[in-house]
Design a protein around this motif. Structure first.
Motif, PDB file in Angstrom:
ATOM      1  N   ALA A 124       0.842  -1.206   0.000  1.00 32.28           N
ATOM      2  CA  ALA A 124       0.000   0.000   0.000  1.00 32.28           C
ATOM      3  C   ALA A 124       0.875   1.254   0.000  1.00 32.28           C
ATOM      4  O   ALA A 124       0.619   2.208  -0.741  1.00 32.28           O
ATOM      5  CB  ALA A 124      -0.936  -0.001   1.207  1.00 32.28           C
ATOM      6  N   ARG A 125       1.900   1.222   0.820  1.00 32.19           N
ATOM      7  CA  ARG A 125       2.830   2.368   0.909  1.00 32.19           C
ATOM      8  C   ARG A 125       3.419   2.687  -0.463  1.00 32.19           C
ATOM      9  O   ARG A 125       3.541   3.852  -0.846  1.00 32.19           O
ATOM     10  CB  ARG A 125       3.943   1.997   1.904  1.00 32.19           C
ATOM     11  CG  ARG A 125       4.927   3.076   2.181  1.00 32.19           C
ATOM     12  CD  ARG A 125       5.881   2.606   3.285  1.00 32.19           C
ATOM     13  NE  ARG A 125       6.847   3.639   3.579  1.00 32.19           N
ATOM     14  CZ  ARG A 125       7.965   3.852   2.882  1.00 32.19           C
ATOM     15  NH1 ARG A 125       8.243   3.083   1.850  1.00 32.19           N
ATOM     16  NH2 ARG A 125       8.787   4.822   3.220  1.00 32.19           N
ATOM     17  N   ALA A 126       3.751   1.629  -1.210  1.00 35.72           N
ATOM     18  CA  ALA A 126       4.373   1.834  -2.523  1.00 35.72           C
ATOM     19  C   ALA A 126       3.344   2.204  -3.592  1.00 35.72           C
ATOM     20  O   ALA A 126       3.658   2.928  -4.534  1.00 35.72           O
ATOM     21  CB  ALA A 126       5.119   0.565  -2.935  1.00 35.72           C
ATOM     22  N   ALA A 127       2.105   1.708  -3.467  1.00 37.19           N
ATOM     23  CA  ALA A 127       1.117   1.888  -4.546  1.00 37.19           C
ATOM     24  C   ALA A 127       0.292   3.169  -4.427  1.00 37.19           C
ATOM     25  O   ALA A 127      -0.177   3.703  -5.438  1.00 37.19           O
ATOM     26  CB  ALA A 127       0.173   0.675  -4.584  1.00 37.19           C
ATOM     27  N   ILE A 128       0.113   3.667  -3.208  1.00 38.06           N
ATOM     28  CA  ILE A 128      -0.802   4.808  -3.009  1.00 38.06           C
ATOM     29  C   ILE A 128      -0.383   6.076  -3.772  1.00 38.06           C
ATOM     30  O   ILE A 128      -1.247   6.737  -4.375  1.00 38.06           O
ATOM     31  CB  ILE A 128      -1.024   5.065  -1.501  1.00 38.06           C
ATOM     32  CG1 ILE A 128      -1.977   3.992  -0.945  1.00 38.06           C
ATOM     33  CG2 ILE A 128      -1.590   6.464  -1.240  1.00 38.06           C
ATOM     34  CD1 ILE A 128      -2.115   3.981   0.574  1.00 38.06           C
ATOM     35  N   PRO A 129       0.904   6.443  -3.816  1.00 38.51           N
ATOM     36  CA  PRO A 129       1.243   7.671  -4.566  1.00 38.51           C
ATOM     37  C   PRO A 129       0.765   7.629  -6.024  1.00 38.51           C
ATOM     38  O   PRO A 129       0.223   8.621  -6.534  1.00 38.51           O
ATOM     39  CB  PRO A 129       2.779   7.727  -4.475  1.00 38.51           C
ATOM     40  CG  PRO A 129       3.093   7.002  -3.197  1.00 38.51           C
ATOM     41  CD  PRO A 129       2.088   5.888  -3.115  1.00 38.51           C
ATOM     42  N   LYS A 132      -3.007   8.049  -6.092  1.00 38.89           N
ATOM     43  CA  LYS A 132      -3.361   9.456  -5.831  1.00 38.89           C
ATOM     44  C   LYS A 132      -3.171  10.293  -7.088  1.00 38.89           C
ATOM     45  O   LYS A 132      -3.995  11.142  -7.427  1.00 38.89           O
ATOM     46  CB  LYS A 132      -2.494  10.023  -4.706  1.00 38.89           C
ATOM     47  CG  LYS A 132      -2.979   9.651  -3.317  1.00 38.89           C
ATOM     48  CD  LYS A 132      -2.161  10.381  -2.261  1.00 38.89           C
ATOM     49  CE  LYS A 132      -2.765  10.177  -0.884  1.00 38.89           C
ATOM     50  NZ  LYS A 132      -1.892  10.694   0.184  1.00 38.89           N
ATOM     51  N   ALA A 133      -2.091  10.029  -7.806  1.00 37.75           N
ATOM     52  CA  ALA A 133      -1.802  10.795  -9.025  1.00 37.75           C
ATOM     53  C   ALA A 133      -2.900  10.607 -10.051  1.00 37.75           C
ATOM     54  O   ALA A 133      -3.223  11.527 -10.808  1.00 37.75           O
ATOM     55  CB  ALA A 133      -0.450  10.368  -9.595  1.00 37.75           C
ATOM     56  N   LYS A 134      -3.507   9.405 -10.084  1.00 36.38           N
ATOM     57  CA  LYS A 134      -4.580   9.143 -11.051  1.00 36.38           C
ATOM     58  C   LYS A 134      -5.966   9.512 -10.512  1.00 36.38           C
ATOM     59  O   LYS A 134      -6.944   9.538 -11.262  1.00 36.38           O
ATOM     60  CB  LYS A 134      -4.585   7.665 -11.452  1.00 36.38           C
ATOM     61  CG  LYS A 134      -3.466   7.304 -12.411  1.00 36.38           C
ATOM     62  CD  LYS A 134      -3.596   5.912 -12.935  1.00 36.38           C
ATOM     63  CE  LYS A 134      -4.605   5.780 -14.062  1.00 36.38           C
ATOM     64  NZ  LYS A 134      -4.646   4.433 -14.641  1.00 36.38           N
TER      65      LYS A 134
END
Ligand code: NAD
Length: 262
Positions: A124-129, A132-134
């Protein structure tokens, strides 16, 4: 129903059981899928090729070990590099050990907490940014009825699954305004290799035959008297990715034949 074609899903622990069923569901919906998990290399490649051929999306495999944070980060980065984004993150990898707490091996405790709980933080830590961008994302954690209630002799598993439910809710609040939902699915018993493997240990720990374990332990609390199927869980996961589920977040959804209702 949201069109999931062109979106990308990572499903951890998808070389077997529930994860494979979920991957099959997403591939069938035209989603690009990143398979993950252990197993025989030829068998994994056969599965990958079969799913890929049946999908309008692409299906690839990444063997990241869910006990290794660096490999987990590389899994998410690799998927984003390949497909442009990770839209759907399914944290499914999990293992089990059935033993009384005073006999529970320390290294197995750590491994269960790492694979069943900590890995969901690292993904989750790696995927959330990127989500968020999308402005859109779906995080689906495959917890368990054991994320809501306990059973004896499963201390590490129950601890990890309760932790996953707590993480699911916290993440849901943090990303709520970014178009991302975070939910847990809490299955009752599904007849997968993970469950098959714990039958002999449960029989030993409880002094029962294996048939008694199936009837009197596994399905005892499942009021429907039926095992949950991987196809049913894939249907629930696809629903959580639909527009209808835009406002469903922070939920721990039991799919357990009434187990946790009693
Ligand atoms: P399974 O044993 O069939 O599959 C587990 C998957 O996780 C496999 O693909 C395996 O290779 C992978 N895996 C194990 N260790 C890994 C590691 N270190 N790194 C990467 N992958 C790893 O199990 P299953 O029954 O399909 O369970 C899947 C999930 O569903 C688990 O989180 C489990 O706790 C949960 N669950 C299962 C049931 C059930 O009755 N089967 C019920 C509730 C919840």
């Amino acid at each position: 129903m949201t069109n999931l074609q062109g979106k990308t899903a990572i499903v951890t622990g998808s070389t077997s059981g529930i994860g494979l069923g979920l991957a099959r569901g997403f591939a069938g919906a035209g989603t690009n899928v990143v398979l993950n998990g252990f197993g025989d290399a030829d068998e994994i490649e056969r599965t990958r090729a079969e799913l890929d051929a049946a999908s309008t999306g692409s299906v690839i495999y990444d063997g990241a070990d869910m006990t290794k944070p660096d490999e987990i980060e590389a899994l998410v980065k690799g998927a984003a590099d390949r497909f442009g984004a990770v839209d759907i993150l399914v944290n499914n990898a999990g293992i089990q050990l059935v033993a009384p707490v005073e006999e529970f091996p320390r290294d197995r405790w750590d491994m269960i907490i790492d694979i069943n709980m900590n890995s969901a933080f690292h993904t989750a830590r790696a995927a959330i940014p990127g989500m968020k961008a999308k402005g859109w994302g779906r995080i689906i954690n495959i917890a368990s009825a054991h994320g809501l209630v306990a059973s004896p002799f499963k201390s590490a598993y129950v601890t990890a699954k309760h932790g996953v439910v707590g993480m699911t809710k916290t993440v849901a609040l943090e990303v709520a305004e970014a178009g991302i939902t975070s939910n847990a699915i809490c299955p009752g018993y599904v007849l997968t290799p993970l469950v098959e493997r714990q039958i002999p240990d449960t029989a030993k720990a409880r002094g029962m035959t294996e048939e008694q374990v199936k009837r009197d332990v596994l399905l005892a609390a499942q009021w429907t008297k039926k095992f949950v199927t991987v196809e049913q869980l894939a249907g629930v996961a696809l629903f959580l990715c639909s527009d209808a589920a835009d406002n469903i977040t922070g939920v721990a959804l039991p799919v357990d034949g009434g187990w946790t209702a009693a």
